[in-house]
Design an enzyme around this catalytic site. Structure first.
Site, PDB file in Angstrom:
ATOM      1  N   LYS A  80       0.817  -1.216   0.000  1.00 58.13           N
ATOM      2  CA  LYS A  80       0.000   0.000   0.000  1.00 58.13           C
ATOM      3  C   LYS A  80       0.851   1.266   0.000  1.00 58.13           C
ATOM      4  CE  LYS A  80      -3.473  -0.466  -0.579  1.00 58.13           C
ATOM      5  NZ  LYS A  80      -4.028  -0.799  -1.921  1.00 58.13           N
TER       6      LYS A  80
ATOM      7  N   GLY B 200       2.362   2.204  -3.039  1.00 55.30           N
ATOM      8  CA  GLY B 200       2.370   2.675  -4.422  1.00 55.30           C
ATOM      9  C   GLY B 200       3.207   1.801  -5.335  1.00 55.30           C
TER      10      GLY B 200
END
Length: 310
Positions: free
Chosen positions: A67, A69
């Site tokens: 989480k 990117g």
């Protein structure tokens, strides 16, 4: 030999220098527990390779963070003509059952690439794995690692949001985020989402096997706001010629983030990306940020740089 010495050093470091809450929680708690893609083995290509290509182990690996990117980073790097990106998260170095299948199994999951290209794979679970650094070092101690990070408190909420929607889609019961963040009136530091945001803990593990010069940290918050500068830094780190330009991106007003334009096509990340976060009780959120603050400061010292999140 370097990897062996690093493992000895890490044992000493973990035994005598690990923060108390991490020792109590245990290294295993940070391992991602997502189910393996049952179709992964079937993804091994049986196609005839394009002339002049071969499958090679990665030249660079996006090691995390979940989480943070990682998918956006891989998709954006895939614009570059000299990058061949693996299509799936392989989980070779962090899952014992996959690691036992051997290096040839791993190599066969990589894309075909030309000699002038570099192969990149990404598995976000590597960063929080106790085993991945040593295993990657044993394969290639010169590996260039990419680590994309974002505000660790926001990352916790994003982590919760992903699990929340996954459970809804599978008709499983869900809990309010406050019920997971707080237990018996205190912050629940055993919550896996919090453990994954203790960047300093995990970074120590990686620095026991790789010098900081081989780990490039991408600012995930900056990548979302303005992708090009962060990608240009990655190009330089990987010794790639500058090929990614501003016209490769456009801001999608509906989705609220940048999408990709390449080879006459436009594409955005999957609809599961960029989901709105739930509102979090302000007192609970402050507890979380206060707990992470000291870990953040330690992380900044380890990597010799600071970020906008404190």
């Amino acid at each position: 030999m370097a990897c062996f010495l690093a493992s000895v050093f890490l044992f000493i470091l973990q035994t005598y220098a690990a923060p108390p809450e991490f020792v109590q929680a245990g290294l295993g708690i940070t391992l991602d527990s997502m189910a393996i893609d049952s179709g992964l083995a079937a993804n091994v290509s049986q196609d005839i390779p394009p002339p002049g290509t071969s499958k090679r182990t990665p030249h660079s690996i996006i090691i995390g963070v979940r989480k943070g990117g990682t998918r956006a980073l891989l998709e954006m790097l895939d614009i570059h003509p000299e990058v061949a990106a693996a299509a799936t998260e392989v989980h070779y170095f962090d899952w014992d059952e996959n690691y036992a299948k051997g290096l040839e199994w791993y190599r066969d999951l990589m894309p075909y690439s030309y000699p002038h290209q570099i192969t990149i794979e990404k598995t976000p679970g590597y960063f929080t794995s106790a085993l991945a650094p040593e295993r990657i070092c044993a394969m290639n101690s010169s590996m260039k690692l990419l680590l994309i990070l974002r505000d660790p408190a926001e990352r916790v909420i994003s982590d919760y949001t992903q699990v929340y929607f996954n459970r809804l889609e599978n008709h499983k019961p869900v809990q309010a985020i406050e019920n997971l963040l707080v237990r018996n009136g205190a912050l629940n530091i055993r919550y896996k989402a919090i453990q994954r945001s203790l960047y300093d803990i995990h970074m120590r593990n990686w620095l026991a096997y790789f010098p900081l010069e081989q780990i490039h940290i991408v600012d995930g918050d900056s990548l979302i706001r303005d992708p090009l500068p962060e990608l240009q830094k990655v190009e330089r780190f990987l010794n790639l010629p500058p090929r990614i330009v501003s016209s490769n991106f456009y801001f999608n007003q509906t989705k609220g983030f940048y999408c990709i334009r390449s080879d006459g096509r436009e594409r955005c990340l999957h609809e599961s990306k960029g989901r709105p976060h739930p509102a979090v009780n302000s007192t609970v959120l402050q507890q979380l940020r206060s707990y992470l603050q000291e870990h953040n400061r330690t992380f900044f010292k380890l990597v010799k740089r600071t970020f906008s999140w404190q």
